[in-house]
Enzyme design. Structure first.
Site, PDB file in Angstrom:
ATOM      1  N   THR A  72       0.811  -1.106  -0.050  1.00 55.56           N
ATOM      2  CA  THR A  72       0.148   0.055  -0.007  1.00 55.56           C
ATOM      3  C   THR A  72       0.823   1.244   0.124  1.00 55.56           C
ATOM      4  OG1 THR A  72      -1.761  -1.134   1.355  1.00 55.56           O
ATOM      5  CG2 THR A  72      -1.791   1.165   1.466  1.00 55.56           C
ATOM      6  N   ASN A 151      -5.088  -9.698  -7.755  1.00 48.79           N
ATOM      7  CA  ASN A 151      -5.233 -10.247  -6.637  1.00 48.79           C
ATOM      8  C   ASN A 151      -6.644 -11.246  -6.524  1.00 48.79           C
ATOM      9  OD1 ASN A 151      -6.068  -7.721  -6.764  1.00 48.79           O
ATOM     10  ND2 ASN A 151      -6.776  -7.907  -4.614  1.00 48.79           N
ATOM     11  N   HIS A 201       4.602  -9.934   2.746  1.00 47.21           N
ATOM     12  CA  HIS A 201       3.851 -10.845   3.427  1.00 47.21           C
ATOM     13  C   HIS A 201       3.119 -11.749   2.251  1.00 47.21           C
ATOM     14  CE1 HIS A 201      -0.393  -9.018   3.198  1.00 47.21           C
ATOM     15  NE2 HIS A 201       0.566  -7.976   3.035  1.00 47.21           N
ATOM     16  N   CYS A 325      -7.750  -8.402   1.195  1.00 45.72           N
ATOM     17  CA  CYS A 325      -7.057  -7.517   1.779  1.00 45.72           C
ATOM     18  C   CYS A 325      -7.356  -6.310   2.019  1.00 45.72           C
ATOM     19  CB  CYS A 325      -5.504  -7.455   1.150  1.00 45.72           C
ATOM     20  SG  CYS A 325      -5.847  -8.053  -0.624  1.00 45.72           S
TER      21      CYS A 325
END
Ligand code: PLP
Length: 380
Positions: A72, A151, A201, A325
């Protein structure tokens, strides 16, 4: 109950190697990298070694890697910096309608400050062509931001071709490669991009660590002001353990990449084949140009997939509807919407994203249960 985790596009467990590499930096080598004594120097050395490792993994020079808190922040920094750098050229930005909110909300913010944003609609498989991009370019376009892999539906976009178009017009190109790095080969020189975002991550590194690749002569925007870390661009004491863990995890992924890709694609295709045997089940995204561990489906007549996710969860299977997310994981996916699915279909989405922690037996366990759960939901 043994749980089956198949939500790796949301986040991954930290690998043993990455975890072991991080440990010394919590207690023994805990120094502040800016300090001049030996503790500080140990930490500084670890950061620079991490920078070299991250650079090597994506074909960059270490001077082009800036550490951040994750995808982000990297997206925000890249977009704001590019706009600032090209301020005199114009105020038009091109993105796609399937970008992550880290990009979309940043573009919205710039719109409020007078920028015009064109969001390209992809085809039904989630791809954007060079011709579509070419047609959207204006004399005042300063930046094009297109993700490398999506995603929600797992489609891999043709960044090399799109970037070529941008550069022929002298426009900067950013790619959000958060879902791609560590999963498919990513070489910044081959892609040609000016800016690229990645996040630890998503490839078995820790949360709260990421990087921005930038080949701009300098990042014009001191994004976070303060002590002047990261060449003055991003102040704040560095997340030393996070950086070390990210570098170790990425090195591990990249070293065994072709083997991992082959293994994951095998599991993915086994799952897709079994799932598509269910009547009224559809694969979303591109059937070929997709991430090796990513399978995403829609099911006729099941209503909202939150109920399917709950049933799977009861059976110990941890999957998701799509973009887990963002803070609100149940909101209808803007990605599926822009691929042309209507609201009823859109809400029935199931995403199964794999890692090398998953086994064939787990895929079979999922494939055995799915038809039963779908049938049960259709009876309700
Ligand atoms: N971009 C994409 C494509 C993502 O999937 C995510 C996932 O969360 C992000 C950006 C944000 O990354 P982070 O969670 O590291 O902020």
């Amino acid at each position: 109950m043994n749980r089956i985790y198949v939500d790796h596009a949301a986040t991954t467990p930290v690998s043993e190697k990455a975890f072991a590499a991080m440990l010394p930096y919590f207690r023994e080598s805990f120094g502040n990298p800016s300090a001049l004594h030996s503790y500080g120097q140990e930490a500084k050395k670890a950061i620079e070694s991490g920078r070299r490792a991250v650079a090597r993994a994506i074909g960059a020079a270490s001077s082009e890697i800036y550490f951040t808190s994750g995808g982000t922040e990297s997206d925000n920094w890249a977009i704001h910096s590019a706009c600032e750098m090209k301020r005199d050229r114009g105020r038009h930005i091109i993105g796609t309608a399937i970008e992550h909110n880290a990009v979309l909300r940043t573009l919205e913010k710039l719109q409020q400050r007078g920028y015009t944003v064109t969001l390209l609609r992809p085809d039904a498989r989630g791809r954007v062509t060079a011709d579509r991009l070419e047609a959207a370019i204006r004399a005042d376009t300063v930046l094009i931001s297109v993700m490398l892999a999506n995603n929600v539906v797992g489609t891999v976009l043709p960044i090399e071709a799109l970037c070529g178009v941008a550069h022929r017009h002298g426009i900067l190109f950013h790619t959000d490669a958060v879902q791609a790095v560590g999963h498919i080969p990513v070489d910044v020189r081959k892609l040609g991009v000016d800016l690229l975002s990645l996040s630890a991550h998503k490839f078995h590194g820790p949360k709260g660590a990421g990087a921005l690749f930038s080949k701009l002569p300098r990042l014009p925007l001191p994004y976070i002001t303060g002590g002047g870390q990261e060449k003055g661009g991003r102040s704040g004491t560095e997340n030393v353990a996070g950086i070390v863990g990210m570098a170790a995890a990425l090195t591990e992924c990249v070293d065994g990449l072709s083997e991992r890709m082959r293994y994951l694609a095998g599991l993915r295709d086994r799952l897709i084949e079994r799932t598509l045997q269910i009547p009224g089940a559809y694969l979303t995204g591109d059937p070929v140009e997709r991430l090796p561990g990513h399978a995403s489906f829609l099911f006729d007549g099941i209503g909202h997939s939150a109920r399917l996710i709950a049933m799977l969860n009861e059976a110990g299977i941890c999957a998701s509807a799509g973009a887990a997310c963002s803070a609100s994981a149940t909101e209808a996916s803007h990605v599926l919407e822009s691929l042309g699915y209507d609201a009823a279909r859109n809400q029935s989405a199931l995403r199964i994203s794999l890692s090398t922690c998953n086994t064939e037996a787990e895929i079979d366990a999922i494939s055995d249960r799915l038809p039963l759960f779908i049938a049960q939901l259709r009876r309700k």
